[in-house]
Design an enzyme around this catalytic site. Structure first.
Site, PDB file in Angstrom:
ATOM      1  CG  ASP A   3      -6.862  -2.124  -3.842  1.00 23.29           C
ATOM      2  OD1 ASP A   3      -7.263  -1.051  -3.345  1.00 23.29           O
ATOM      3  OD2 ASP A   3      -5.662  -2.457  -3.844  1.00 23.29           O
ATOM      4  CB  SER A  31      -0.951  -0.038   1.199  1.00 25.56           C
ATOM      5  OG  SER A  31      -1.966   0.948   1.087  1.00 25.56           O
ATOM      6  CG  HIS A  47      -5.955  -1.812  -0.110  1.00 28.92           C
ATOM      7  ND1 HIS A  47      -5.013  -1.511  -1.078  1.00 28.92           N
ATOM      8  CD2 HIS A  47      -5.476  -1.269   1.041  1.00 28.92           C
ATOM      9  CE1 HIS A  47      -4.037  -0.808  -0.542  1.00 28.92           C
ATOM     10  NE2 HIS A  47      -4.284  -0.643   0.746  1.00 28.92           N
TER      11      HIS A  47
END
Length: 421
Positions: free
Chosen positions: A361, A204, A391
């Site tokens: 995501d 991320s 995610h």
């Protein structure tokens, strides 16, 4: 004197309790349940996680509005409590805390040491929107121990400073300086690491930092060390288009909602939080915003994405925008913050890449477009896409959730490192 039994009263109490139970169940279900994509893995687990995170966020926002503390600090406190509950029992790996160029790190090393053979190494940057997370606790600690054990590698996790205490480019500089320090010949020798077998890795926001560091190390002449690989796990790579196909498709899919991602960007860049609605409308990259013109082709998802990912979504490009945004927040155009905006010459010097993306995501298209741009620049790229993934799944691969897709994703990228590092 014996009590008199009243069946009608007892029956009434039972009905009252049943009614209360039904109402309570309905209320909990209403709060927990949100519509999810049909192909999403283990949806009920995700609903519970999303509800818990939503509850913590709401409490943090209320506390923040009352002036009792910054909402990010409150969320981080809750995260710390949860991560502290995760048992860390991993044999065969030892760890110690250190500082690399004044940046806090934790170094993991296999206890089985071969004095003859040099080892490989991974420098890891944790996710959390540049503002959340504790790499030395819970799931991240376990992940790093797992990498060290299975790869027989030295793993360095960088505990970079976070928003709101610091803003861009501090997080980036922390990660870059720690990596440069580790790549120094005497440091690699100290940890018995082979100089040509070092990778950066992050998830991320950590994937964002890993990509930016890989770009800089690739063109950096100030260090004798180089990176062999970069592993980017559902990375966030640009802030010029919050209406890509994946942002439109997954705007309300937990745990990273579109509005939340914009909020993280504003925190990271130290920008006015009131800009969130303008950014959601892409007012900062409207047709009349000439500062955005040099970068439009770099994230032209109608060209860069395959048709099955574009589906029937259309670009959102207002005719007239808000000219002050890109002037007031120039970091939106800075490739150190948004690696997707790097020029092709810079990309060509970056390390070979493994990029993981998830269908459900908002950041799916960031990773996909970056992979294609790296390939166009001549860099070898492995794009690993999961149709049933969301995610944050890698962080939920461990106790107590054990998401199967998270376990699979961790095993896949470690296997790729095993083969290629």
């Amino acid at each position: 004197m014996a009590k008199t039994y009243h069946p009608r009263r007892s029956h009434f109490i039972m009905k009252l309790l049943c009614g209360f139970t039904v109402l309570l169940t309905a209320a909990v279900a209403y709060y927990v349940y949100i519509p999810l994509p049909r192909r999403l893995s283990e949806p009920w687990k995700l609903l519970v996680v999303a509800a818990a995170f939503r509850g913590v966020t709401q409490v943090a926002d209320i506390t923040h509005s009352l002036g009792l503390g910054h909402h990010i600090h409150i969320i981080n406190h809750a995260v710390t409590i949860f991560e502290s509950l995760i048992p860390v029992d991993f044999e065969g790996v030892q760890s110690h805390d250190a500082e690399f160029h004044s940046v806090p790190v934790r170094v993991y090393e296999p206890t089985q040491m071969n004095q003859v053979t040099l080892r490989r190494a991974v420098v890891f940057f944790h996710g959390g929107g540049w503002s959340l997370g504790f790499p030395k606790l819970g799931s991240y600690d376990l992940l790093c121990r797992k990498m060290a054990a299975e790869l027989n590698a030295v793993v360095v996790t960088v505990d970079y400073h976070m928003a709101p205490d610091v803003r861009f480019p501090v997080q980036y500089e922390d990660c870059l300086q720690a990596t440069r320090h580790f790549l120094r010949p005497e440091v690699l020798a100290h940890y018995s690491v082979e100089p040509q077998r070092v990778a950066v890795c992050g998830d991320s926001a950590g994937g964002n930092l890993a990509a930016a560091v890989a770009q800089q190390i690739g063109k950096d002449n100030s260090t004798a060390g180089t990176l062999k690989l970069q592993v980017l796990i559902y990375p966030v790579l640009q802030a010029l288009d919050f209406n890509t196909a994946s942002y439109q498709q997954n705007l309300n899919v937990p745990i990273l909602y579109r509005e939340l991602m914009v909020h993280y960007w504003l925190e990271y860049l130290g920008a006015d939080p009131n800009l969130i609605h303008s950014l959601l409308l892409n007012n900062h990259t409207a047709q009349d915003q000439i500062l955005a013109d040099p970068h439009r082709t770099k994230l032209d998802w109608m060209t860069l994405l395959p048709k099955h990912m574009r589906k029937n979504y259309k670009p959102v490009i207002p005719a007239v925008g808000t000219p002050s945004i890109l002037k007031d927040v120039p970091a939106l155009l800075d490739s150190r913050a948004a690696p997707l905006l790097a020029e092709e010459e810079v990309l060509s010097m970056a390390a070979r890449a493994y990029i993981m993306t998830c269908e459900h995501d908002v950041l799916r298209d960031d990773g996909t477009m970056y992979g294609l741009r790296l390939q166009q620049a001549g860099v070898s790229v492995t794009l690993q896409h999961y149709e049933d993934c969301f995610h944050g799944c890698v962080s939920f691969a461990f106790w107590p959730l054990y998401f199967s897709v998270g376990i699979r994703a961790v095993e896949d990228y470690i296997a790729w490192l095993q083969e290629n590092l």
